[in-house]
Design a protein around this motif. Structure first.
Motif, PDB file in Angstrom:
ATOM      1  N   VAL A 225      -3.831  26.519 106.038  1.00  0.00           N
ATOM      2  CA  VAL A 225      -2.606  25.807 106.402  1.00  0.00           C
ATOM      3  C   VAL A 225      -1.742  25.594 105.164  1.00  0.00           C
ATOM      4  O   VAL A 225      -2.220  25.098 104.132  1.00  0.00           O
ATOM      5  N   LEU A 226      -0.473  25.951 105.277  1.00  0.00           N
ATOM      6  CA  LEU A 226       0.519  25.637 104.256  1.00  0.00           C
ATOM      7  C   LEU A 226       1.334  24.458 104.766  1.00  0.00           C
ATOM      8  O   LEU A 226       1.990  24.554 105.806  1.00  0.00           O
ATOM      9  N   GLU A 227       1.281  23.328 104.058  1.00  0.00           N
ATOM     10  CA  GLU A 227       2.107  22.188 104.425  1.00  0.00           C
ATOM     11  C   GLU A 227       3.354  22.172 103.553  1.00  0.00           C
ATOM     12  O   GLU A 227       3.265  22.161 102.317  1.00  0.00           O
ATOM     13  N   ILE A 228       4.509  22.172 104.188  1.00  0.00           N
ATOM     14  CA  ILE A 228       5.782  22.159 103.474  1.00  0.00           C
ATOM     15  C   ILE A 228       6.311  20.732 103.475  1.00  0.00           C
ATOM     16  O   ILE A 228       6.509  20.136 104.525  1.00  0.00           O
ATOM     17  N   GLY A 229       6.500  20.193 102.273  1.00  0.00           N
ATOM     18  CA  GLY A 229       6.983  18.818 102.159  1.00  0.00           C
ATOM     19  C   GLY A 229       5.892  17.812 102.442  1.00  0.00           C
ATOM     20  O   GLY A 229       5.998  17.008 103.368  1.00  0.00           O
ATOM     21  N   SER A 230       4.844  17.818 101.649  1.00  0.00           N
ATOM     22  CA  SER A 230       3.680  16.950 101.910  1.00  0.00           C
ATOM     23  C   SER A 230       3.961  15.474 101.667  1.00  0.00           C
ATOM     24  O   SER A 230       3.165  14.625 102.094  1.00  0.00           O
ATOM     25  N   GLY A 231       5.038  15.154 100.983  1.00  0.00           N
ATOM     26  CA  GLY A 231       5.414  13.742 100.795  1.00  0.00           C
ATOM     27  C   GLY A 231       4.400  12.976  99.977  1.00  0.00           C
ATOM     28  O   GLY A 231       4.184  13.246  98.804  1.00  0.00           O
ATOM     29  N   THR A 232       3.731  12.023 100.598  1.00  0.00           N
ATOM     30  CA  THR A 232       2.722  11.225  99.896  1.00  0.00           C
ATOM     31  C   THR A 232       1.374  11.947  99.804  1.00  0.00           C
ATOM     32  O   THR A 232       0.562  11.632  98.936  1.00  0.00           O
ATOM     33  N   GLY A 233       1.112  12.861 100.728  1.00  0.00           N
ATOM     34  CA  GLY A 233      -0.201  13.498 100.817  1.00  0.00           C
ATOM     35  C   GLY A 233      -1.112  12.855 101.850  1.00  0.00           C
ATOM     36  O   GLY A 233      -2.227  13.332 102.086  1.00  0.00           O
ATOM     37  N   GLN A 234      -0.648  11.792 102.515  1.00  0.00           N
ATOM     38  CA  GLN A 234      -1.487  11.079 103.479  1.00  0.00           C
ATOM     39  C   GLN A 234      -1.869  11.955 104.672  1.00  0.00           C
ATOM     40  O   GLN A 234      -3.017  11.932 105.125  1.00  0.00           O
ATOM     41  N   HIS A 235      -0.908  12.689 105.208  1.00  0.00           N
ATOM     42  CA  HIS A 235      -1.231  13.566 106.337  1.00  0.00           C
ATOM     43  C   HIS A 235      -2.286  14.584 105.943  1.00  0.00           C
ATOM     44  O   HIS A 235      -3.236  14.844 106.697  1.00  0.00           O
ATOM     45  N   ALA A 236      -2.122  15.180 104.777  1.00  0.00           N
ATOM     46  CA  ALA A 236      -3.048  16.213 104.335  1.00  0.00           C
ATOM     47  C   ALA A 236      -4.474  15.697 104.283  1.00  0.00           C
ATOM     48  O   ALA A 236      -5.413  16.355 104.758  1.00  0.00           O
ATOM     49  N   VAL A 237      -4.646  14.516 103.706  1.00  0.00           N
ATOM     50  CA  VAL A 237      -5.990  13.938 103.584  1.00  0.00           C
ATOM     51  C   VAL A 237      -6.573  13.649 104.964  1.00  0.00           C
ATOM     52  O   VAL A 237      -7.738  13.974 105.247  1.00  0.00           O
ATOM     53  N   TYR A 238      -5.785  13.076 105.833  1.00  0.00           N
ATOM     54  CA  TYR A 238      -6.283  12.688 107.156  1.00  0.00           C
ATOM     55  C   TYR A 238      -6.627  13.909 107.997  1.00  0.00           C
ATOM     56  O   TYR A 238      -7.697  13.978 108.622  1.00  0.00           O
ATOM     57  N   PHE A 239      -5.743  14.884 108.020  1.00  0.00           N
ATOM     58  CA  PHE A 239      -5.954  16.057 108.869  1.00  0.00           C
ATOM     59  C   PHE A 239      -7.063  16.964 108.325  1.00  0.00           C
ATOM     60  O   PHE A 239      -7.861  17.497 109.097  1.00  0.00           O
ATOM     61  N   SER A 240      -7.133  17.114 107.029  1.00  0.00           N
ATOM     62  CA  SER A 240      -8.168  17.990 106.474  1.00  0.00           C
ATOM     63  C   SER A 240      -9.554  17.358 106.582  1.00  0.00           C
ATOM     64  O   SER A 240     -10.556  18.068 106.723  1.00  0.00           O
ATOM     65  N   ALA A 241      -9.622  16.028 106.552  1.00  0.00           N
ATOM     66  CA  ALA A 241     -10.913  15.365 106.770  1.00  0.00           C
ATOM     67  C   ALA A 241     -11.363  15.530 108.215  1.00  0.00           C
ATOM     68  O   ALA A 241     -12.552  15.721 108.494  1.00  0.00           O
TER      69      ALA A 241
END
Length: 197
Positions: free
Chosen positions: A30-46
Motif C-alpha cells: 500500500v502506498l499512502e499519499i499524504g499520511s499526515g500524522t501517521g495515525q492511520h498508517a499505524v492503526y491500519f497496518s496493525a
C-alpha cells in the motif's frame, strides 16, 4: 517535538478500516499519499499485518510520522519518504493506494498530477481508496460540508471540496473504474476504484 495527533483520525479510523478489510484483503503493498500524522498508517497496518504500508508526505510532516511509526515498531511499516505530488514519485509499483483528506487541500492541478502518476506506480489490478468529503452533481451533501468548504477557501483559494464526477473522470483517464462509494461519518465518503486498463 510533540507527537502530532489528529482527533479526526481517531473518529474515522474504525469505519475506514471496516471497508479496507474487504477491499484490501488481497492486497500486499500500500502506498499512502499524504499520511499526515501517521495515525492511520499505524492503526491500519496493525489490523492488517499482510499489508506493507508505505507512508509518504511532504518533508515537514515526516518527523511526526516517524514518531508514530517508531513508537508502534510494526514490522510492516517501512520508513516514510517524501512525496509531493508535483515532484518525483517512487519507482516501485503498489497494488493499493490510500489517501485521506487530501484532495480538498491540494490545488486542482495537484489533484490532476496525482491521478496522472497513478498508472506508473500501480500494478495492473491495483485498488485506489480515497476518503474525504465530495460534492455530487455540483451540490454539497450537507450544510456542514458547505460551511467546511467556506472555511477551506478562506484558508486558501485553491482549497475546496471536489466534485465526485470530476474526480471519477481523472480516475477513468488513469485506467481506474469506480467500484464502491460508501457513506462515512461526518458527511464523508470512502470511494474505491480498481485499475482495469
Amino acid at each position: 517535538m510533540d507527537k502530532p495527533s489528529a482527533p479526526s483520525c481517531e473518529r474515522n479510523r474504525d469505519p475506514i478500516l471496516e471497508v479496507l478489510r474487504t477491499h484490501f484483503a488481497d492486497r500486499r503493498q500500500v502506498l499512502e499519499i499524504g499520511s499526515g500524522t501517521g495515525q492511520h498508517a499505524v492503526y491500519f497496518s496493525a489490523a492488517m499485518p499482510q499489508l506493507q504500508w508505505q507512508c509518504t508526505d511532504r518533508a515537514e510532516y515526516l518527523p511526526g510520522i516517524r514518531q508514530w511509526l517508531d513508537e508502534a515498531a510494526l514490522p510492516n511499516t517501512p520508513a516514510p519518504f517524501v512525496l509531493d505530488v508535483g515532484d518525483a514519485w517512487p519507482a516501485e509499483r503498489y497494488d493499493a493506494v490510500f489517501s485521506a483528506n487530501t484532495l480538498h487541500i491540494m490545488s486542482w492541478a495537484e489533484v490532476e498530477r496525482l491521478f496522472n502518476h497513478l498508472a506508473r506506480v500501480t500494478t495492473d489490478d491495483a485498488k485506489l481508496a480515497i476518503y474525504g468529503p465530495f460534492n455530487y452533481d455540483g451540490h454539497y451533501t450537507s450544510e456542514s460540508n458547505a460551511a467546511f468548504d467556506d472555511w477551506l477557501q478562506a484558508r486558501g483559494e485553491h482549497m475546496r471540496i471536489r466534485d465526485a464526477e470530476a474526480v471519477d473522470a481523472l480516475a477513468e483517464a488513469a485506467g481506474f473504474d469506480l467500484v464502491d462509494d460508501i457513506a462515512m461519518p461526518a458527511n464523508n465518503r470512502l470511494r474505491i476504484w480498481q485499475r482495469t486498463r
